[in-house]
Design a protein around this motif. Structure first.
Motif, PDB file in Angstrom:
ATOM      1  N   SER A 544       0.833  -1.209   0.000  1.00  0.00           N
ATOM      2  CA  SER A 544       0.000   0.000   0.000  1.00  0.00           C
ATOM      3  C   SER A 544       0.869   1.262   0.000  1.00  0.00           C
ATOM      4  CB  SER A 544      -0.923  -0.018   1.218  1.00  0.00           C
ATOM      5  OG  SER A 544      -1.660   1.188   1.297  1.00  0.00           O
ATOM      6  N   LEU A 545       1.941   1.234   0.810  1.00  0.00           N
ATOM      7  CA  LEU A 545       2.835   2.396   0.886  1.00  0.00           C
ATOM      8  C   LEU A 545       3.473   2.690  -0.468  1.00  0.00           C
ATOM      9  CD1 LEU A 545       4.499   4.523   2.470  1.00  0.00           C
ATOM     10  CD2 LEU A 545       6.151   2.712   2.978  1.00  0.00           C
ATOM     11  N   VAL A 546       3.949   1.631  -1.141  1.00  0.00           N
ATOM     12  CA  VAL A 546       4.663   1.825  -2.411  1.00  0.00           C
ATOM     13  C   VAL A 546       3.702   2.195  -3.529  1.00  0.00           C
ATOM     14  CG1 VAL A 546       6.097   0.692  -4.143  1.00  0.00           C
ATOM     15  CG2 VAL A 546       6.556   0.311  -1.719  1.00  0.00           C
ATOM     16  N   GLU A 547       2.567   1.455  -3.636  1.00  0.00           N
ATOM     17  CA  GLU A 547       1.661   1.689  -4.760  1.00  0.00           C
ATOM     18  C   GLU A 547       0.925   3.022  -4.654  1.00  0.00           C
ATOM     19  OE1 GLU A 547       0.678  -2.956  -5.940  1.00  0.00           O
ATOM     20  OE2 GLU A 547      -0.893  -1.681  -5.072  1.00  0.00           O
ATOM     21  N   ASN A 548       0.750   3.511  -3.431  1.00  0.00           N
ATOM     22  CA  ASN A 548       0.071   4.809  -3.270  1.00  0.00           C
ATOM     23  C   ASN A 548       0.876   5.974  -3.835  1.00  0.00           C
ATOM     24  OD1 ASN A 548      -2.184   3.719  -2.099  1.00  0.00           O
ATOM     25  ND2 ASN A 548      -1.485   4.070   0.013  1.00  0.00           N
TER      26      ASN A 548
END
Length: 664
Positions: A544-548
């Motif tokens: 979630s952190l990276v794709e956001n």
């Protein structure tokens, strides 16, 4: 007889050397070739040009050069003006060499008009030469001071100053200055009626001329100096009554060459020869020789020389019993002596007049006494005056030393106060920085606690979801499934009916029930199979952190992980720090890297090593020269806090790679 002496002005010495190095503003050869009436306008034009120039060494030296040339065309007012300007500019530039030179140039300009001012400036220059350890310069100023004292009648102090100068010149090769000192000492000793010692110094001066001749000095200059020494020696012979020696030495001179090259020296030598012959009782051609010498110096306008010629004529007419002509010449001599303030010749003329003019004998005798007393008083005052100059100069220097010392203390105190102020400012800044870092650490700790709380809350939520799904699954399985199964079994009893239509309908219902049963069974299995990783797996948080990032960054971020990595076996402290390191690295990529893509990869090496790598293809930076910011330091500190290894590799234009390893 007239004692001759050329004032040793060092301005002339410096001019030729300077002309070789300073032809841009002043053309020496061009100036020397100019007609006499065109030299001053040329110097004026140089002065106008200097007004627009900045204060550098060439401009300061040119001022001194122009002052020198004005001095030699006898324009002392302009020479003084340029000397004072050179002094001002040299002081502004703290140019000690030219300050000292300008000081004695000013002294030269005052030498004939304000002897006390000349003495003061020579004294200032002497002190500067002492500071520079320039012995020739010191001796030169001592000589100039002695010259002023000599012509002020202060022969005692003159002898002292010349003796000091000769001490400084013991190892000097400046034979021209040594010659001048020996000559002045001889003239000074003559005034003390120490004729033999005076003669010794004049003979030493002749030896100096031999050294000048061997060093390649200008022949005409040496010739003129030689004539001066010969005339001074002959004057001593006359004073000693050895007139024949004087006549012999003077007659050896080449008068025809002398008349062409130096009319003044010719006139003086001719006058002295006539005087010696007269004293020796030989009056042949004496009158014509005296009148010829008077005519020459009168045409040149040399008042002091005219004075001596008038006295010689007065004495000559006295020997010829022509009292009226003698008195007339002596009166004219007295007026000239008064005009140029030559006290010795005033006395000499008054003494002769008191002997010749019987009618006014008492008047001249009284005048003689008055002038003699006045001269004694003036000489005493002159002695006191120069002593006061020395004293006042010394006193001012002492006061300046005290002021310098006080200023030094003030400077030290000011420096200490400024240093204390700087230390206070630095301490306050460090205190502020420390508070800021403490606040930052507290904020980090709070963030970590919040993260732990959120993680624990997510776990509770996941457990609640799992329990709810299990309950629903049980309800579906135990309730609905059983009822549907009962319906299917009941419908099976209708199979006893044999009509084909009923049989087909029953088959349809039974088949439909089987489909519902299979669907419910699938849902039940899916709900009961709920995984720990759904919403609780650390991979989900990282993904979630990276794709956001794609919502607000032009960089394409990709998360690569080991799918079988068991995060539930990893302590929360490792996960928290990994999350923060990745978060900070992504922030740096967005802010500074200008990268097209960035890969975040986590993998396990062996059984206990967790490895994180963050790689971008951005602009990179020089790792050796860059100062670590807070972000990089935080990442490194997080790794170090868990005894991990942190490394960063980057080159300009080749991207950046951050690697972190933890031993789990």
């Amino acid at each position: 007889m007239l004692p001759l002496f050329f004032f040793f002005s060092c301005q002339k010495n410096d001019s030729d050397a300077y002309a070789k190095n300073n032809t841009i503003l002043f053309n020496k050869s061009f100036f020397d070739a100019l007609e006499k009436n065109k030299k001053e306008p040329y110097l004026d034009s140089i002065g106008d040009l200097l007004e627009s120039k900045e204060n550098d060494s060439i401009v300061r030296e040119t001022h001194l050069k122009v002052a020198t040339e004005y001095y030699y065309i006898n324009n002392l007012e302009k020479s003084l003006s340029f000397s004072l300007k050179a002094l001002q500019l040299s002081k502004q530039a703290n140019d000690s060499v030219r300050i000292s030179k300008a000081l004695y140039y000013v002294g030269d300009c005052y030498q004939n008009s304000k002897s006390d001012s000349a003495y003061f400036y020579y004294l200032q220059a002497e002190k500067l030469y002492h500071k520079m350890n320039d012995y020739d310069g010191i001796a030169r100023m001592l000589f100039n001071k002695a010259y002023v004292l000599f012509y002020d009648g202060n022969y005692v102090e003159c002898e002292v100053e010349i003796s000091k100068a000769l001490q400084y010149l013991k190892n000097s090769t400046n034979h021209r200055l040594i010659y001048s000192c020996h000559t002045l000492m001889g003239n000074c000793l003559e005034k003390f009626v120490n004729y033999d010692e005076a003669l010794r110094y004049h003979n030493l001066a002749l030896l100096d001329l031999e050294k000048l001749r061997s060093s390649g000095e200008d022949k005409d200059l040496i010739h003129n100096y030689n004539l001066i020494s010969v005339i001074n020696i002959c004057n001593l012979y006359d004073l000693k009554g050895e007139f024949s020696k004087s006549i012999e030495k003077l007659q050896s001179l080449r008068f025809e060459d002398l008349k062409k090259k130096s009319p003044r020296l010719y006139a003086n030598a001719l006058s002295n020869l006539a005087y010696s012959k007269m004293k020796n009782g030989d009056y042949e051609n004496v009158e014509s020789m005296l009148f010829e010498s008077l005519r020459i110096v009168d045409s040149i306008g040399l008042t002091s020389d005219i004075l001596y010629k008038k006295i010689h004529l007065g004495e000559y007419f006295l020997t010829q019993k022509d009292t009226s002509k003698s008195i007339q010449n002596l009166k004219e001599a007295k007026q000239l002596a008064i005009k140029i303030k030559n006290s010795n010749e005033i006395l000499a003329s008054l003494k002769l007049l008191s002997q010749l003019d019987k009618k006014n004998q008492l008047f001249y005798a009284n005048e003689y006494i008055k002038v003699s007393d006045s001269i004694n008083l003036v000489q005493k005052n002159a002695h006191n005056k120069y002593a006061r100059i020395e004293y006042e100069t010394s006193r001012i220097e002492d006061e300046n030393k005290v002021l310098t010392k006080n200023n030094f203390y003030i400077l030290i105190i000011s420096f200490v106060l400024v240093l204390i102020l700087i230390v206070i400012i630095v301490l306050r800044y460090l205190k502020y920085r420390n508070k800021e870092l403490q606040f930052f650490k507290k904020q980090q700790s709070a963030n970590e606690e919040i993260y732990e709380l959120l993680t624990e809350q997510n776990k509770k939520i996941d457990i609640a979801k799992f329990n709810e799904k299990s309950r629903i699954a049980r309800e579906l399985h135990d309730g609905i499934m059983n009822k549907i199964y009962g319906v299917r079994m009941n419908l099976g009893f209708f199979n006893s009916l044999t009509d084909e239509e009923t049989i087909e309908k029953r088959k349809i219902y039974i088949s439909e029930l089987q489909n519902i049963e299979g669907e419910l069974r699938t849902i039940s299995h899916d709900l009961s199979r709920g995984s720990f990783f759904d919403g609780n797996d650390f991979n989900v948080l990282l993904t979630s952190l990276v794709e956001n990032q794609k919502e607000f960054s032009s960089t394409h971020f990709k998360y690569v992980n080991n799918e079988i990595f068991e995060w539930d076996t990893v302590q929360n402290i490792y996960k928290i720090n990994l999350y923060r390191i990745i978060q900070e690295a992504i922030l740096n990529v967005n802010k500074y890297a200008n990268a097209k893509k960035c890969i975040v990869e986590i993998q396990k090496k062996g059984n206990d090593i967790l490895q994180l790598s963050i790689t971008d293809d951005g602009q990179g930076f020089d790792v050796k020269n860059i100062k670590g910011g807070i972000g990089l330091n935080n990442m490194k500190e997080r790794a170090n806090s868990l005894k991990g290894q942190f490394s960063i590799t980057s080159k300009i234009g080749e991207g950046t790679k951050i690697e972190v390893e933890f031993n789990l």
